[in-house]
Write a protein that holds these residues in place. Structure first.
Motif, PDB file in Angstrom:
ATOM      1  N   PHE A 129      53.767  -4.087 -40.778  1.00 20.70           N
ATOM      2  CA  PHE A 129      52.481  -4.661 -39.862  1.00 20.70           C
ATOM      3  C   PHE A 129      51.313  -3.930 -40.144  1.00 20.70           C
ATOM      4  O   PHE A 129      50.192  -4.431 -40.121  1.00 20.70           O
ATOM      5  N   LEU A 130      51.266  -2.559 -40.123  1.00 19.01           N
ATOM      6  CA  LEU A 130      50.265  -1.877 -40.112  1.00 19.01           C
ATOM      7  C   LEU A 130      49.360  -2.000 -41.453  1.00 19.01           C
ATOM      8  O   LEU A 130      48.304  -2.011 -41.557  1.00 19.01           O
ATOM      9  N   LEU A 131      50.043  -2.235 -42.667  1.00 17.31           N
ATOM     10  CA  LEU A 131      49.623  -2.400 -43.936  1.00 17.31           C
ATOM     11  C   LEU A 131      48.634  -3.678 -43.722  1.00 17.31           C
ATOM     12  O   LEU A 131      47.446  -3.602 -44.587  1.00 17.31           O
ATOM     13  N   VAL A 132      49.356  -4.885 -43.464  1.00 17.81           N
ATOM     14  CA  VAL A 132      48.610  -6.264 -43.179  1.00 17.81           C
ATOM     15  C   VAL A 132      47.474  -5.935 -42.136  1.00 17.81           C
ATOM     16  O   VAL A 132      46.278  -6.379 -42.388  1.00 17.81           O
ATOM     17  N   ALA A 133      47.602  -5.576 -41.046  1.00 20.81           N
ATOM     18  CA  ALA A 133      46.574  -5.303 -40.101  1.00 20.81           C
ATOM     19  C   ALA A 133      45.422  -4.498 -40.560  1.00 20.81           C
ATOM     20  O   ALA A 133      44.196  -4.590 -40.422  1.00 20.81           O
ATOM     21  N   GLY A 134      45.647  -3.274 -41.312  1.00 22.57           N
ATOM     22  CA  GLY A 134      44.892  -2.295 -41.845  1.00 22.57           C
ATOM     23  C   GLY A 134      43.802  -3.184 -42.844  1.00 22.57           C
ATOM     24  O   GLY A 134      42.573  -3.260 -42.598  1.00 22.57           O
ATOM     25  N   PRO A 186      38.844 -17.410 -41.666  1.00 21.65           N
ATOM     26  CA  PRO A 186      39.487 -17.705 -40.046  1.00 21.65           C
ATOM     27  C   PRO A 186      41.138 -17.304 -40.433  1.00 21.65           C
ATOM     28  O   PRO A 186      41.777 -17.157 -39.487  1.00 21.65           O
ATOM     29  N   PHE A 187      41.567 -17.725 -41.531  1.00 22.94           N
ATOM     30  CA  PHE A 187      42.745 -17.311 -41.921  1.00 22.94           C
ATOM     31  C   PHE A 187      43.174 -16.087 -41.763  1.00 22.94           C
ATOM     32  O   PHE A 187      44.377 -15.602 -41.527  1.00 22.94           O
ATOM     33  N   ILE A 188      42.471 -15.164 -42.520  1.00 24.39           N
ATOM     34  CA  ILE A 188      42.619 -13.602 -42.561  1.00 24.39           C
ATOM     35  C   ILE A 188      42.594 -13.180 -41.162  1.00 24.39           C
ATOM     36  O   ILE A 188      43.462 -12.381 -40.591  1.00 24.39           O
ATOM     37  N   TYR A 189      41.688 -13.598 -39.991  1.00 30.02           N
ATOM     38  CA  TYR A 189      41.676 -13.446 -38.657  1.00 30.02           C
ATOM     39  C   TYR A 189      43.268 -13.697 -38.137  1.00 30.02           C
ATOM     40  O   TYR A 189      43.579 -12.880 -37.415  1.00 30.02           O
ATOM     41  N   ARG A 190      43.606 -14.810 -38.540  1.00 34.60           N
ATOM     42  CA  ARG A 190      44.968 -15.440 -37.947  1.00 34.60           C
ATOM     43  C   ARG A 190      45.967 -14.412 -38.386  1.00 34.60           C
ATOM     44  O   ARG A 190      46.937 -14.127 -37.776  1.00 34.60           O
ATOM     45  N   LEU A 191      46.073 -14.109 -39.611  1.00 31.85           N
ATOM     46  CA  LEU A 191      47.009 -13.055 -40.138  1.00 31.85           C
ATOM     47  C   LEU A 191      46.833 -11.697 -39.369  1.00 31.85           C
ATOM     48  O   LEU A 191      47.977 -11.057 -38.985  1.00 31.85           O
ATOM     49  N   HIS A 192      45.644 -11.217 -39.014  1.00 25.27           N
ATOM     50  CA  HIS A 192      45.342  -9.935 -38.451  1.00 25.27           C
ATOM     51  C   HIS A 192      45.794 -10.129 -37.199  1.00 25.27           C
ATOM     52  O   HIS A 192      46.260  -9.151 -36.173  1.00 25.27           O
TER      53      HIS A 192
END
Length: 404
Positions: free
Chosen positions: A21-26, A138-144
């Motif tokens: 989760f943190l890898l994607v969020a970071g 916008p998709f990167i924001y949705r992933l985050h």
């Protein structure tokens, strides 16, 4: 000595559970620190707008709304931007009209408008996984925010953020030397002080081999950016797991203002407000002026007028001296859509200590203050979060291999 191995195991398992989760969020967060700049770079035809030879001043916001409503006659245009940065398009949102057929409602469209001519430049559904550069950020924001999994992803990231917040303190404790240790004397020289014994935790052994380098990057890197890690972790709980955040903050004696979500919803949404949009804008300005005068703050810019048909409620947002975020003001007055009566006001700072702390956490998390220096720091911290997650897993794998 018996406590430390148990705490180390807890740190290890929390790290393994949250690493992905943190890898994607970071990584996504490092990009989102520059969201507006990257979005405009990827979709210039939608997001950039400059004065034309015959139109040096932007059109009135309500005139632009009328153009959007004319272009989208079967949708509700209830979100009106009252300002936009120089060189940027005006951003409206066109929501589906109420439908009694039971069919799934189409998604809300973001509509981009040339503010100097009123030309509708196009639209997009934010977060949609679709081909085209305009959908990337916008998709990167949705992933985050939700791993692109909707409510389930939001809750999973919220739970990971709660564990991450706990692990901030656990990891910090594990870097500390023993609180008390017998003085060692060699040749009449006293043993090192507690602070000097802690200092090696801040160092990286660049030439000690791959494992020592990985371990030191994980330990020292966490210490270097510990304050940023805590801000990101706890603010993520506020964004994704609000009930847990509110409960902890309330136990700490912090207070919060009521928001528009606390106001009752109508049995049947009122699609058309009793006030005209011009009357609503004038009412919002008048009510905000009264609040500014009585509370002693100044209004720097008006940002948004929004109508909520579920509550028949207008919300008028401005950027004020009480705001932490500089891009979009969060100082708001909400009033009845039929009578103009003030129903609620909300202030980012100065009114309730819980809201003041939350406003600062959110502003720092979103790099919404102090311009590019904070954006650069937030992007760097996002990369560090990803690095700490990866090095933590590598340290665990090495220890498992050695035990076997």
């Amino acid at each position: 000595m018996r406590l430390r191995p148990a705490i180390a195991r807890l740190h290890r398992w929390i790290g393994l559970v949250t690493a992905g989760f943190l890898l994607v969020a970071g990584l996504t967060g490092a990009l989102l620190a520059w969201y507006d700049e990257l979005d405009a770079l990827l979709a210039p035809s939608l997001l950039t707008a400059h004065p034309s030879p015959g139109a040096a001043q932007p059109l009135d916001a309500l005139t632009l709304r009328a153009r959007v409503a004319q272009t989208y006659p079967h949708r509700q245009v209830n979100h009106i931007p009252l300002s936009q940065p120089p060189g940027r398009s005006a951003v409206f949102f066109a929501a589906p009209a109420p439908d009694d057929t039971g069919k799934p409602a189409p998604p809300v469209a973001q509509v981009l408008v040339q503010p100097y001519t009123g030309q509708v430049l196009g639209d997009r559904v934010l977060g949609q996984a679709a081909p085209g550069a305009q959908y990337v950020m916008p998709f990167i924001y949705r992933l985050h925010h939700s791993l692109a999994l909707g409510l389930a992803g939001t809750l999973m990231l919220g739970a990971a953020a709660l564990l991450w917040t706990m692990d901030c303190f656990i990891g910090l404790w594990l870097t500390l030397p023993a609180a008390s240790a017998p003085l060692r004397r060699t040749g009449g020289t006293a043993g090192k002080s507690w602070l000097r014994r802690w200092m090696p935790s801040w160092w990286v052994r660049w030439h000690g081999g791959s494992y020592k380098l990985t371990f030191d990057l994980h330990r020292a890197g966490g210490l270097w950016v510990w304050a940023a890690l805590f801000v990101f972790a706890w603010s993520s709980v506020a964004f994704n797991l609000a009930p847990a955040y509110d409960a902890v903050m309330a136990r700490g004696g912090l207070s919060f203002q009521a928001t528009t979500r606390s106001l009752p919803m109508l049995a049947v949404p009122q699609v058309q407000p009793g006030l005209s949009w011009q009357q609503a804008l004038e009412t919002g300005r008048r009510l905000m002026g009264q609040q500014a005068s009585s509370r002693g703050f100044s209004v720097h810019r008006e940002d948004l007028l929004y109508y909520d048909p579920r509550r028949a409620l207008f919300s008028y947002y401005v950027l004020s001296s009480l705001d932490v975020r500089e891009r979009v003001g969060r100082t708001v007055v909400a009033f009845d859509g039929n009578t103009g009566e003030l129903r609620l006001s909300w202030f980012p700072t100065g009114a309730a200590n819980g809201d003041t702390i939350t406003s600062w956490l959110a502003g720092l998390h979103m790099a919404a203050r102090w311009g590019w220096p904070l954006q650069a720091l937030v992007a760097m911290a996002g990369v560090m979060v990803a690095m700490l997650s990866a090095t933590g897993v590598l340290v665990w794998r090495r220890k498992v291999r050695v035990r076997r």
